[in-house]
Scaffold this active site. Structure first.
Site, PDB file in Angstrom:
ATOM      1  N   HIS A 142      -0.908 -46.466 -16.596  1.00  0.00           N
ATOM      2  CA  HIS A 142      -1.022 -45.004 -16.548  1.00  0.00           C
ATOM      3  C   HIS A 142      -2.384 -44.503 -17.041  1.00  0.00           C
ATOM      4  CE1 HIS A 142       0.418 -45.403 -20.814  1.00  0.00           C
ATOM      5  NE2 HIS A 142      -0.394 -44.344 -20.990  1.00  0.00           N
ATOM      6  N   ASP A 160       3.698 -51.332 -16.524  1.00  0.00           N
ATOM      7  CA  ASP A 160       2.705 -50.387 -17.062  1.00  0.00           C
ATOM      8  C   ASP A 160       1.471 -51.123 -17.576  1.00  0.00           C
ATOM      9  OD1 ASP A 160       1.605 -47.915 -17.671  1.00  0.00           O
ATOM     10  OD2 ASP A 160       2.555 -47.792 -19.653  1.00  0.00           O
ATOM     11  N   SER A 171      -3.175 -45.344 -25.803  1.00  0.00           N
ATOM     12  CA  SER A 171      -2.542 -46.162 -24.765  1.00  0.00           C
ATOM     13  C   SER A 171      -3.497 -47.228 -24.253  1.00  0.00           C
ATOM     14  CB  SER A 171      -2.103 -45.275 -23.602  1.00  0.00           C
ATOM     15  OG  SER A 171      -1.078 -44.399 -24.020  1.00  0.00           O
TER      16      SER A 171
END
Length: 561
Positions: A288, A321, A404
């Protein structure tokens, strides 16, 4: 009577010429204590005479002539006397002093001349007791007329009488110490009291002066903010090195291998974190993070030292992910060592590094709060194509949007997870919305799973997913994961010839356990399955027709997106 003075009033007594008295009658030797004085007459011989005390009126003479001695009347002669006699003055008469009266009542010393030295000091003596010594030689009746004036013989002082400092005063003695003014000498108690009072007074004065001076100085310092520059104490400079297992030591070793990614696409942009996998320039991050770039976007990588480089996407997988990008023409890369997430225990200390809200090289620390947390992230598209299933490590290390893709490190600075999701207070999960921060619930993809996916992405550009070969009913609200009875496209819920069909799974079965671990939903079954590799063997517990049975299943493989 020839040779006699005019008659005087009062009693008279005989006086014998001193020359006729003989040795026993020499002046001052006949009767000690009887005073001698000069007596002169114009018709008779002059010289010292002995004054014989008179007798009481009407009594017989008791003088040297014995009882019955005639007293002179008229011519001054009498029987039995062989010399001339003269009448003596009454015994009460005294010779006129040759000098002025002494105001201090000092005893007379005869006839001191104007240049005579001062007579010696006469100290008082104890008077003779009555009837003893020389005092007894003269009757009291005879002594009284000879001493009509008070003499300077000190009298005994009663014990209870007040002391008289002038009674024994010696005018010729040297002044006594501390008595020049005649005042009384203070006692030891009085001197101590005076000293104490002086000290107390001095202390009070000193306190008042100190308080006044202190107040003035304090007011001056307050108005002028001190008299000198303020210099605050500070510790000396220390060596920069830290223990290797401390947070500072871990960060110092890990930061050279951590990068910040800035992604820009045609419609959106974002920021994330990644870390170097090898010396060839491969960098691992979250899917993402690079997703905004799409097929034609731009990715910029910034290293901890400030160097920047362009990067290209090698491969990505939304189900895990994860994504891999590569930089070219960069030397001196610092690949980060990978740990083993299966060895991690709850409570182990961890360190997270990232760029929360574009604050690069941010270091936070915490512990492992839990393991094998089945979480799903993403799903913004609504068709499920962007949903990630992660059997995650939970940590309380602060993780925020921008962290992230960054590494989660153990105490030896080895990567044990990839920070991917946080639990926010506003919605269930938040990856990069930037609207919420950490509340102490962060999740990381275990490095064992990330390593396998990264290898596949680098080698083939795609990642494989382990599969059971069944379609799950995601709307089932009971406990466990139920196999559906039909599919959206009308196909069978159990794939013919797939791993599930070969293991004996049928439509409507409810899978309750995987390798002895309880599962409560379809999402948890997918997470448990994707935590393995294709070809791994699983042991499933299936509930069918009110009874539980155990099945063995070998995982198949499917290509990811």
């Amino acid at each position: 009577m020839p040779g006699a003075r005019e008659a005087d009033t009062g009693d008279y007594e005989l006086a014998r010429p001193a020359a006729n008295t003989g040795p026993a009658r020499e002046a001052g030797s006949a009767h000690p204590g009887v005073g001698l004085g000069p007596v002169s007459d114009s018709d008779g011989p002059s010289g010292a005479v002995e004054v014989v005390p008179e007798q009481a009126s009407g009594a017989a003479p008791t003088g040297p002539h014995g009882p019955g001695a005639p007293s002179l009347t008229g011519d001054g002669t009498g029987p039995g006397d062989d010399g001339d006699y003269e009448l003596a003055r009454p015994a009460v008469a005294r010779p006129e002093p040759l000098h002025a009266s002494d105001p201090y009542s000092t005893p007379p010393y005869g006839h001191p001349g104007p240049w005579a030295p001062a007579p010696p000091v006469q100290h008082p003596t104890t008077p003779h007791a009555e009837g003893s010594g020389l005092s007894a030689a003269i009757p009291a009746q005879a002594r009284a007329p000879l001493d009509p004036a008070p003499q300077d013989v000190p009298l005994p002082i009663p014990e209870d009488a007040a002391p008289d400092p002038w009674r024994n005063y010696d005018p010729w003695a040297a002044p006594a110490p501390l008595q020049q003014n005649g005042g009384a000498v203070p006692t030891v108690t009085q001197r101590r009291g005076r000293t104490r009072k002086t000290l107390v007074f001095a202390a009070v004065v000193l306190a008042l002066l100190s308080g006044g001076v202190g107040g003035v100085v304090g007011a001056y310092l307050q108005r002028n903010e001190g008299m000198t520059r303020v210099e605050l104490p500070q510790a000396a400079k220390e060596a920069p090195g830290r223990s290797p297992d401390s947070v500072a030591g871990i960060a110092a070793r890990a930061l050279p291998g951590v990068v910040t990614l800035h992604v820009r696409g045609s419609e959106e942009e974002g920021t994330g974190t990644g870390f170097v996998l090898d010396g060839r320039g491969h960098i691992l991050t979250n899917n993402h993070v690079i997703e905004p770039a799409g097929d034609s976007g731009e990715i910029s990588v910034t290293f901890s030292g400030g160097e920047t480089a362009k990067a290209k996407i090698v491969g990505h997988d939304s189900g895990y992910d994860l994504a891999v990008v590569k930089v070219s023409g960069v030397s001196g890369l610092a690949p980060m060592p990978l740990g083993n997430s299966d060895s991690v225990q709850v409570g182990d200390p961890v360190v997270a590094i990232g760029a929360p809200f574009d604050l690069a090289n941010t270091v936070t620390s915490g512990i492992i709060s839990a393991k094998e947390r089945p979480i799903t992230a993403g799903g913004e598209k609504g068709d499920g194509s962007d949903v990630s299933y992660v059997d995650a490590l939970q940590t309380d290390a602060p993780i925020n949007p921008g962290n992230s893709g960054g590494p989660l490190l153990d105490s030896r600075a080895r990567v044990i997870g990839i920070n991917s999701a946080i639990r926010s207070a506003d919605n269930g999960s938040d990856l990069e919305s930037g609207q919420a921060g950490s509340i102490g619930l962060g999740f990381a993809i275990p490095v064992n799973q990330a390593r396998r996916v990264a290898e596949e992405l680098i080698n083939t550009g795609r990642a494989t997913h382990p599969v059971i070969g069944v379609t799950l009913d995601m709307n089932y609200s009971g406990d466990g994961a139920r196999v559906g009875t039909k599919t959206a496209d009308g196909g069978p819920p159990v794939s013919s010839g797939g791993p599930g069909a070969e293991a004996g799974i049928k439509a409507g079965d409810v899978i309750t356990e995987v390798d002895g671990t309880r599962v409560h939903s379809g999402e948890e079954l997918i997470v448990k399955t994707r935590a393995h590799r294709p070809g791994d063997r699983l042991r499933l517990t299936v509930h069918r027709g009110g009874a539980d049975r155990t099945l063995t299943l070998v995982l198949g493989s499917a290509d990811g997106d």
